[in-house]
Design a protein around this motif. Structure first.
Motif, mmCIF file in Angstrom:
data_model
loop_
_atom_site.group_PDB
_atom_site.id
_atom_site.type_symbol
_atom_site.label_atom_id
_atom_site.label_comp_id
_atom_site.label_asym_id
_atom_site.label_seq_id
_atom_site.Cartn_x
_atom_site.Cartn_y
_atom_site.Cartn_z
ATOM 1 N N VAL A 164 0.840 -1.199 0.000
ATOM 2 C CA VAL A 164 0.000 0.000 0.000
ATOM 3 C C VAL A 164 0.875 1.249 0.000
ATOM 4 C CG1 VAL A 164 -1.684 1.334 1.334
ATOM 5 C CG2 VAL A 164 -1.950 -1.144 1.096
ATOM 6 N N HIS A 165 1.929 1.244 0.802
ATOM 7 C CA HIS A 165 2.788 2.428 0.887
ATOM 8 C C HIS A 165 3.477 2.719 -0.448
ATOM 9 C CE1 HIS A 165 1.956 2.852 5.077
ATOM 10 N NE2 HIS A 165 2.405 1.647 5.342
ATOM 11 N N LYS A 174 -0.725 10.781 -7.909
ATOM 12 C CA LYS A 174 -1.337 11.793 -7.039
ATOM 13 C C LYS A 174 -2.655 11.279 -6.451
ATOM 14 C CE LYS A 174 -2.037 16.682 -6.659
ATOM 15 N NZ LYS A 174 -1.171 16.965 -5.547
ATOM 16 N N LYS A 175 -3.442 10.592 -7.277
ATOM 17 C CA LYS A 175 -4.722 10.055 -6.806
ATOM 18 C C LYS A 175 -4.511 9.013 -5.699
ATOM 19 C CE LYS A 175 -8.943 7.802 -8.299
ATOM 20 N NZ LYS A 175 -9.636 7.088 -9.348
ATOM 21 N N ALA A 176 -3.541 8.128 -5.892
ATOM 22 C CA ALA A 176 -3.268 7.080 -4.910
ATOM 23 C C ALA A 176 -2.678 7.647 -3.617
ATOM 24 C CB ALA A 176 -2.312 6.050 -5.500
ATOM 25 N N SER A 177 -2.095 8.825 -3.676
ATOM 26 C CA SER A 177 -1.426 9.400 -2.504
ATOM 27 C C SER A 177 -2.386 9.901 -1.438
ATOM 28 C CB SER A 177 -0.527 10.560 -2.931
ATOM 29 O OG SER A 177 -1.306 11.682 -3.293
ATOM 30 N N ALA A 178 -3.677 9.934 -1.744
ATOM 31 C CA ALA A 178 -4.707 10.412 -0.808
ATOM 32 C C ALA A 178 -4.423 11.831 -0.340
ATOM 33 C CB ALA A 178 -4.831 9.455 0.379
ATOM 34 N N GLY A 179 -3.739 12.604 -1.184
ATOM 35 C CA GLY A 179 -3.468 13.998 -0.864
ATOM 36 C C GLY A 179 -2.310 14.238 0.085
ATOM 37 N N VAL A 222 5.895 12.730 3.164
ATOM 38 C CA VAL A 222 5.190 11.914 4.164
ATOM 39 C C VAL A 222 5.103 10.475 3.663
ATOM 40 C CG1 VAL A 222 2.971 11.511 5.311
ATOM 41 C CG2 VAL A 222 3.880 13.833 5.139
ATOM 42 N N LEU A 223 4.763 10.326 2.390
ATOM 43 C CA LEU A 223 4.648 8.982 1.810
ATOM 44 C C LEU A 223 5.979 8.250 1.842
ATOM 45 C CD1 LEU A 223 2.398 9.890 -1.241
ATOM 46 C CD2 LEU A 223 1.687 8.808 0.900
ATOM 47 N N ILE A 224 7.046 8.961 1.528
ATOM 48 C CA ILE A 224 8.376 8.344 1.543
ATOM 49 C C ILE A 224 8.786 7.983 2.967
ATOM 50 C CG2 ILE A 224 10.827 8.794 1.122
ATOM 51 C CD1 ILE A 224 9.883 10.420 -1.376
ATOM 52 N N SER A 225 8.485 8.850 3.910
ATOM 53 C CA SER A 225 8.887 8.591 5.302
ATOM 54 C C SER A 225 8.123 7.418 5.915
ATOM 55 C CB SER A 225 8.712 9.843 6.157
ATOM 56 O OG SER A 225 7.351 10.176 6.289
ATOM 57 N N ARG A 226 6.971 7.091 5.351
ATOM 58 C CA ARG A 226 6.193 5.966 5.887
ATOM 59 C C ARG A 226 6.873 4.626 5.616
ATOM 60 N NH1 ARG A 226 0.265 6.389 3.881
ATOM 61 N NH2 ARG A 226 0.019 4.678 5.329
#
Length: 119
Positions: A80-81, A88-93, A98-102
């Motif tokens: 999922v990450h 952009k759509k998959a990033s949930a805004g 933030v996505l990379i740090s997850r």
């Protein structure tokens, strides 16, 4: 068995996160990769798994089994990450940083769980 307070904090984290799957299922279904079927069912099942595993880490006879499954679950959640980074759509805004740090956060959570193995 008397476990350290931070094991109970970890357990609470999974119980709260799992419960949130039932409170806000759409939040989770919209970030699931398109190639994984039955999004709603899997969101509810993963919620049940998180709650059960959170409870199980507090029970000495099944703690180590729960830890193994928490680590496996976190590995699966990496799909999922990475998917959220795909568009952009998959990033949930969420911002890209933030996505990379997850991603490393998932590995820290795995290490946190593993640190209680055989405790």
């Amino acid at each position: 068995m008397d476990y350290p307070w931070h094991l109970y904090a970890m357990a609470a984290l999974y119980i709260v996160a799992g419960t949130n799957h039932f409170i806000k299922p759409k939040l989770y279904t919209r970030i699931m990769p398109y190639y994984i079927p039955k999004h709603t069912l899997l969101v509810y099942l993963s919620g049940v798994a998180e709650v059960l595993l959170g409870i199980m880490v507090c029970i000495p006879s099944v703690k180590n089994i729960a830890i193994i499954f928490i680590i496996l679950m976190l590995l699966v959640f990496l799909l999922v990450h990475f998917y959220m980074l795909s568009s952009k759509k998959a990033s949930a805004g969420l911002p890209k940083w933030v996505l990379i740090s997850r991603i490393p956060l998932q590995f820290l959570l795995m290490y946190w769980a593993y640190s209680y193995f055989n405790l």
